[in-house]
Design an enzyme around this catalytic site. Structure first.
Site, PDB file in Angstrom:
ATOM      1  N   ASP A   1      -1.180  -3.853  -3.285  1.00  0.00           N
ATOM      2  CA  ASP A   1      -1.967  -2.636  -3.000  1.00  0.00           C
ATOM      3  C   ASP A   1      -3.453  -2.898  -3.229  1.00  0.00           C
ATOM      4  OD1 ASP A   1      -2.513   0.088  -2.341  1.00  0.00           O
ATOM      5  OD2 ASP A   1      -0.620   0.671  -3.277  1.00  0.00           O
TER       6      ASP A   1
ATOM      7  N   GLU B   1      -6.042 -10.517  -1.301  1.00  0.00           N
ATOM      8  CA  GLU B   1      -6.858 -10.298  -0.085  1.00  0.00           C
ATOM      9  C   GLU B   1      -8.336 -10.175  -0.455  1.00  0.00           C
ATOM     10  OE1 GLU B   1      -5.379  -6.931   2.179  1.00  0.00           O
ATOM     11  OE2 GLU B   1      -3.293  -7.493   1.811  1.00  0.00           O
TER      12      GLU B   1
ATOM     13  N   GLU C   1       0.801  -1.234   0.000  1.00  0.00           N
ATOM     14  CA  GLU C   1       0.000   0.000   0.000  1.00  0.00           C
ATOM     15  C   GLU C   1       0.830   1.280   0.000  1.00  0.00           C
ATOM     16  OE1 GLU C   1      -2.756  -0.257   3.275  1.00  0.00           O
ATOM     17  OE2 GLU C   1      -3.881  -1.879   2.343  1.00  0.00           O
TER      18      GLU C   1
HETATM   19  C1  XIL Z   1      -6.314  -6.018   8.245  1.00  0.00           C
HETATM   20  C2  XIL Z   1      -6.673  -7.169   9.137  1.00  0.00           C
HETATM   21  O1  XIL Z   1      -7.612  -7.970   8.477  1.00  0.00           O
HETATM   22  C3  XIL Z   1      -7.217  -6.686  10.459  1.00  0.00           C
HETATM   23  O2  XIL Z   1      -7.370  -7.772  11.354  1.00  0.00           O
HETATM   24  C4  XIL Z   1      -6.278  -5.659  11.073  1.00  0.00           C
HETATM   25  O3  XIL Z   1      -6.867  -5.126  12.225  1.00  0.00           O
HETATM   26  C5  XIL Z   1      -5.987  -4.559  10.088  1.00  0.00           C
HETATM   27  O4  XIL Z   1      -5.461  -5.118   8.899  1.00  0.00           O
HETATM   28  N1  XIL Z   1      -5.000  -4.398   3.628  1.00  0.00           N
HETATM   29  C6  XIL Z   1      -3.998  -5.195   4.105  1.00  0.00           C
HETATM   30  C7  XIL Z   1      -4.259  -6.084   5.257  1.00  0.00           C
HETATM   31  O5  XIL Z   1      -2.932  -5.247   3.503  1.00  0.00           O
HETATM   32  O6  XIL Z   1      -3.116  -6.300   6.015  1.00  0.00           O
HETATM   33  C8  XIL Z   1      -5.371  -5.564   6.113  1.00  0.00           C
HETATM   34  O7  XIL Z   1      -5.658  -6.509   7.112  1.00  0.00           O
HETATM   35  C9  XIL Z   1      -6.579  -5.242   5.288  1.00  0.00           C
HETATM   36  C10 XIL Z   1      -6.276  -4.205   4.258  1.00  0.00           C
END
Ligand code: XIL
Length: 580
Positions: free
Chosen positions: A374, A438, A321
């Protein structure tokens, strides 16, 4: 045997709002002649000759056959065959409930309110739902199956009622999960393995313990895991040069035990940084680190973390990110609220990749892949996707060891699959991998929301199947209650519901992987590679061309004509060929 037609194993599918139930009928009695009788046994398995169970028409209907049971001084249980190919042990692993319809008439209330019993042999018996309280109509009764330890080809069922008269119909096993987790061919993992693709899920150490359905759901359906938080810098380096890999190690050990891969997330991010460095999501530098100091900190962190997980992590999100929101598509802008961007500047990105590569190579882990990850970088119609492309291509041209980019894919039912495919191809042309890291697809818990959601998941799965540069798809959470998306009431973003029932999304992904895996097998059979007497591969001048899903596009064309096909991926002479 007076069964008119031997029709076993009737599998029907029904659709509920969240999950698909699968039924396996044990008996509908339609294939028997009226008057056919079944044997009745007592609870110990001794036949009761005085009790009867005969096929009859249901009261008031000559269209529907059912079983009429008459018991004497002891309750009796009717013996039914378990459908072909299954046994008591297998069904109780694969089906969660026995369902049947029962009915008594007002003239004989001995059946009223009695328990249903389901028996396997004389030793394994379960009592079930009571509550048959209304006379003169069929009432559906559900009974949750428990596991049967011994091999049984029959099941006995009936009410615990003496001197009773009642009817039984539509006896079936029900699988509320929508798929059979114990039949590997019904899982995404099985087909993804065949294709050499990764289907992953994020996990926290507290989800690993135990042996229940939720734990099984991880390792039976997925072949890859990623720590939801376990490998982030605040977890792994809680003090300066003081490392704690225990959470990530738990995930690695669980993955090893189940023959799964692990992807690493993440080495460098502006969020979830430890307090000794500074503030998350902030460009401020409260500890007053110099650029050189912060670079040393990052290098040390990356080196030790990569080396700790060497050979156990197959992909790293090296930088996460780093792009700002709102990009024009020309060039790229980095986010402001990042200590790395603010104190080190643009070069922290290149350095992070170089340090990660060197750390891995130094211990001989040459295969670990390095990604720039990202969100909102999926559709080619979005400016941030082009910014991602511009940054990644710039790095690649400079010789920075970047293997590809990760599309986080936190999205919704508006996900622009066509725009995403364009982007995937752009990255392919640039020689970069492009993976989905994700995934969650926000949707309402309605039939149409879930259907559209399934189409988006299916589309992503198709890209992973189709493109060699796209080896991985990871969902960000196992079920709708384990999602970082907090509007659980209105949005159900993942592939399983909170009871681990497969949603349409999961079943569509399974089907997509299966379609490609079967087509690949078929294509491999079609074109066996031949060798000449010198052991060299014979190059066929005439070739057959198939699409990736196994449809024949052309037969016996000259190999040289292949280039003239419309741009896309084909199987030519048993090999995947990309035509630009
Ligand atoms: C999130 C997790 O799911 C949560 O448990 C934590 O509190 C915050 O982070 N992008 C990412 C992930 O790269 O690491 C994030 O994960 C969600 C957004």
């Amino acid at each position: 045997m007076r069964r008119l037609l031997l029709l076993f194993s009737t599998v029907l599918f029904g659709l509920s709002a969240t999950a698909k139930e699968t039924y396996l009928y044990i008996e509908k009695f339609t294939d028997f002649e009226i008057g056919h009788s079944f044997k009745v046994y007592d609870v110990k398995g001794t036949e009761i000759k005085s009790a009867t169970a005969t096929v009859q028409y249901a009261p008031g209907s000559t269209a529907n056959k059912c079983l009429f049971v008459k018991t004497g001084t002891t309750p009796g249980y009717v013996e039914l065959d378990i459908p072909d190919g299954l046994t008591g042990t297998k069904v109780t692993k694969s089906y969660d409930r026995i369902y049947m319809q029962l009915r008594y008439e007002s003239g004989n209330t001995a059946a009223k309110g009695t328990n249903l019993k389901v028996l396997y042999g004389s030793t394994e018996s379960f009592s079930g739902a009571s509550g048959l309280n209304e006379a003169g109509k069929f009432v559906g009764q559900n009974y949750t199956t428990k596991s049967v330890s011994s091999f049984k080809k029959t099941v006995r069922i009936g009410l615990e009622a003496k001197n009773a008269e009642y009817y039984i119909d539509n006896v079936r096993y029900v699988n509320v999960y929508g798929y059979d987790i114990n039949d590997e061919t019904q899982t995404a993992r099985y087909w993804a393995d065949k294709l050499g693709k990764n289907i992953g899920c994020c996990i926290s150490p507290n989800q690993i313990s135990g042996s229940g359905r939720s734990v099984e759901t991880f390792y039976k359906n997925f072949n890859m895991l990623v720590g939801e938080n376990a490998m982030k810098m605040d977890a792994t380096e809680p003090g300066n040069n003081s490392f704690n890999f225990s959470q990530g190690d738990q995930i690695v050990n669980f993955a090893k035990a189940h023959n799964m891969k692990v992807r690493g997330h993440t080495l460098c991010w502006h969020s979830q940084i430890p307090g000794w460095i500074g503030e998350s999501n902030s460009g401020s530098n409260p500890k007053g680190w110099t650029k050189k100091q912060l670079m040393d900190i990052l290098k040390n962190h990356i080196t030790k973390t990569v080396q700790h997980y060497a050979f156990n992590v197959v992909e790293w999100d090296v930088v996460n990110e780093t792009l700002s929101d709102g990009q024009s598509g020309n060039g790229y802008n980095l986010r402001d609220n990042s200590i790395w961007v603010k104190v080190i500047g643009r070069e922290f990105i290149d350095s992070a990749f170089v340090w990660a590569r060197r750390a891995a190579d130094a211990v001989g882990d040459y295969n670990v892949k390095l990604y720039l990850n990202d969100y909102n970088v999926d559709s080619w119609n979005g400016g941030k996707t082009k910014a991602m492309y511009n940054l990644a291509v710039e790095m690649k041209k400079k010789g920075i060891p970047i293997d590809g980019i990760g599309m986080q894919t936190h999205t919704n039912i508006g996900y622009d699959l066509a725009g995403v495919e364009t982007a995937v191809r752009k990255f392919q042309e640039a020689g970069l991998n492009c993976i989905f890291t994700e995934i969650d697809v926000k949707a309402s818990n309605t039939a149409s929301g879930l259907k559209t959601q399934a189409q988006k998941y299916e589309g992503i799965a198709e890209f992973v199947c189709k493109y060699d540069i796209s080896p991985t798809m990871v969902v960000w959470g196992i079920d709708d209650n384990h999602s970082w998306i907090d509007d659980h009431e209105t949005s159900v973003p993942l592939m399983f519901d909170p009871d681990m029932h497969a949603k349409q999304a999961y079943l569509s992904v399974v089907d997509m992987f299966k379609k490609y895996a079967e087509a690949a097998e078929a294509a491999a059979e079609v074109d066996d590679i031949e060798f000449d007497e010198d052991g060299l591969q014979k190059v066929e001048e005439k070739v057959d061309v198939y699409t990736l899903t196994g449809q024949k596009m052309a037969s016996g064309i000259d190999r040289s004509e292949v280039d003239a096909l419309p741009s896309g991926l084909y199987i030519v002479g048993g090999r995947k060929v990309y035509v630009k």
